[in-house]
Design a protein around this motif. Structure first.
Motif, short mmCIF file in Angstrom:
data_model
loop_
_atom_site.label_atom_id
_atom_site.label_comp_id
_atom_site.label_asym_id
_atom_site.label_seq_id
_atom_site.Cartn_x
_atom_site.Cartn_y
_atom_site.Cartn_z
N LYS A 2 60.49 43.20 86.01
CA LYS A 2 59.24 42.95 85.30
C LYS A 2 59.46 43.04 83.79
O LYS A 2 60.27 43.84 83.31
CB LYS A 2 58.17 43.94 85.75
CG LYS A 2 57.76 43.78 87.20
CD LYS A 2 56.67 44.75 87.58
CE LYS A 2 56.25 44.57 89.03
NZ LYS A 2 55.19 45.54 89.42
N ARG A 4 57.67 44.27 81.38
CA ARG A 4 57.39 45.56 80.75
C ARG A 4 58.56 46.52 80.92
O ARG A 4 58.99 47.17 79.97
CB ARG A 4 56.12 46.15 81.35
CG ARG A 4 55.70 47.51 80.77
CD ARG A 4 54.38 47.94 81.38
NE ARG A 4 53.97 49.25 80.93
CZ ARG A 4 54.35 50.39 81.50
NH1 ARG A 4 55.17 50.36 82.54
NH2 ARG A 4 53.92 51.55 81.04
N SER A 5 59.10 46.61 82.14
CA SER A 5 60.24 47.49 82.38
C SER A 5 61.46 47.01 81.59
O SER A 5 62.22 47.82 81.05
CB SER A 5 60.57 47.52 83.87
OG SER A 5 59.53 48.13 84.60
N ALA A 44 53.09 41.33 78.50
CA ALA A 44 53.69 42.66 78.61
C ALA A 44 53.57 43.42 77.29
O ALA A 44 53.25 44.61 77.28
CB ALA A 44 55.15 42.54 79.02
N ARG A 47 50.03 44.57 76.79
CA ARG A 47 49.71 45.70 77.67
C ARG A 47 50.32 46.99 77.13
O ARG A 47 49.67 48.05 77.13
CB ARG A 47 50.23 45.42 79.07
CG ARG A 47 49.91 46.52 80.08
CD ARG A 47 50.54 46.21 81.42
NE ARG A 47 50.32 47.31 82.38
CZ ARG A 47 50.98 47.46 83.50
NH1 ARG A 47 51.93 46.58 83.84
NH2 ARG A 47 50.74 48.48 84.30
N MET A 48 51.56 46.94 76.67
CA MET A 48 52.22 48.12 76.13
C MET A 48 51.51 48.63 74.88
O MET A 48 51.42 49.84 74.66
CB MET A 48 53.69 47.82 75.84
CG MET A 48 54.53 47.62 77.10
SD MET A 48 56.21 47.06 76.75
CE MET A 48 56.92 48.55 75.99
N TRP A 53 52.06 52.50 73.76
CA TRP A 53 53.51 52.61 73.63
C TRP A 53 54.03 51.87 72.40
O TRP A 53 55.09 52.23 71.87
CB TRP A 53 54.20 52.07 74.88
CG TRP A 53 53.87 52.76 76.15
CD1 TRP A 53 53.26 52.23 77.25
CD2 TRP A 53 54.11 54.14 76.48
NE1 TRP A 53 53.11 53.18 78.23
CE2 TRP A 53 53.63 54.36 77.79
CE3 TRP A 53 54.71 55.20 75.78
CZ2 TRP A 53 53.72 55.60 78.42
CZ3 TRP A 53 54.80 56.43 76.42
CH2 TRP A 53 54.30 56.62 77.71
#
Length: 268
Positions: A2, A4-5, A44, A47-48, A53
């Motif tokens: 993914k 994000r990861s 992503a 979202r972070m 983050w």
């Protein structure tokens, strides 16, 4: 993998060491070999940022992304556990976190539980969590982050009930399942190390392999609490997995760095 990861992997592996921030175009070049599209990347990143983050700044018509304070703390801790790879000695004490968080704050309570598992705590009983590691500062930072200092108390104890340390560890963590996870990691990556010289011909291939290796090994942050040496069973397959990771990582690193440096554009 993914998006994000993958971004967390990239920040921990490289971006934090070259200033901690990157252009959106640089990130797009880094994730492209993994098949991540630009719309998926933007989603992503957004979202972070919403989750706290990342920090975002505009420079002309371009966008630059940097880790927030919480993001930096997460990456520093994750990098220490992934790349340092040293057993710690036990000081003979347990850290016990006890909380009673109102139902109206359920989401924060759920978020805290996930963070505690990632940090290396185990669920001891209702509203109580346990770790043998010196995580006082990390726990206090978590409580401040979620605004729940008034609902939780952290104790440091030399014993918990009348259980021996080894029995307490077995009760709180499924060590056999963790060992099996390490066996699967070794079964996957040992043959890849043995065949790397023949399989990997370009720096891009070495970069993709390295980040994939880091990504797979980083999953143990959610599985292995990082118990001190004195509390580990013998033999411990985590040691074999760590040696394999470090050996293969060092094999791949020169080519991966060449690829990263070729595509990284400084923001300053």
């Amino acid at each position: 993998m993914k998006a994000r990861s993958l971004l967390f992997d990239l920040w921990g592996d490289y971006i934090q060491h070259v200033g901690g921030e990157a252009w959106g175009s640089t990130l797009a070049a880094f994730v492209a070999p993994f098949g991540v599209s630009e719309p998926a990347l933007r989603q992503a990143l957004s979202r972070m940022a919403r989750q706290g983050w990342l920090e975002v700044r505009k420079v002309g018509g371009r966008t630059c992304y940097a880790l927030s304070q919480a993001g930096r703390q997460r990456i520093v801790e994750a990098s220490r556990r992934v790349y340092d790879g040293r057993d710690t000695d036990w000081d003979g004490r347990w850290r016990v976190l006890v909380y009673s968080i109102p139902e109206a704050m359920r989401q924060r309570r759920n978020d805290l539980r996930r963070e505690l598992i990632w940090t290396g705590f185990a669920h001891l009983s209702h509203g109580a969590w346990l770790s043998p590691n010196p995580l006082e500062d990390s726990v206090q930072a978590l409580l401040r982050r979620y605004g729940i200092e008034d609902y939780a108390t952290l104790f440091v104890a030399e014993s918990v009930g009348n259980l021996e340390p080894a029995e307490l560890v077995r009760r709180c963590w499924d060590l056999e399942a963790i060992q099996a996870s390490y066996d699967r990691f070794i079964a996957r990556w040992a043959p890849r190390l043995a065949s790397a010289e023949v399989r990997l011909q370009s720096d891009e291939e070495r970069f993709v392999e390295e980040i994939s290796l880091v990504h797979d090994y980083r999953k143990f942050l959610f599985v292995d609490p990082g118990l001190p040496l004195q509390l580990l069973p013998s033999p411990w397959r985590g040691h074999d997995a760590r040696n394999l990771f470090q050996t293969y990582y060092q094999t791949l690193r020169p080519g991966a760095l060449r690829y990263l440096e070729r595509h990284f554009e400084p923001t300053g």
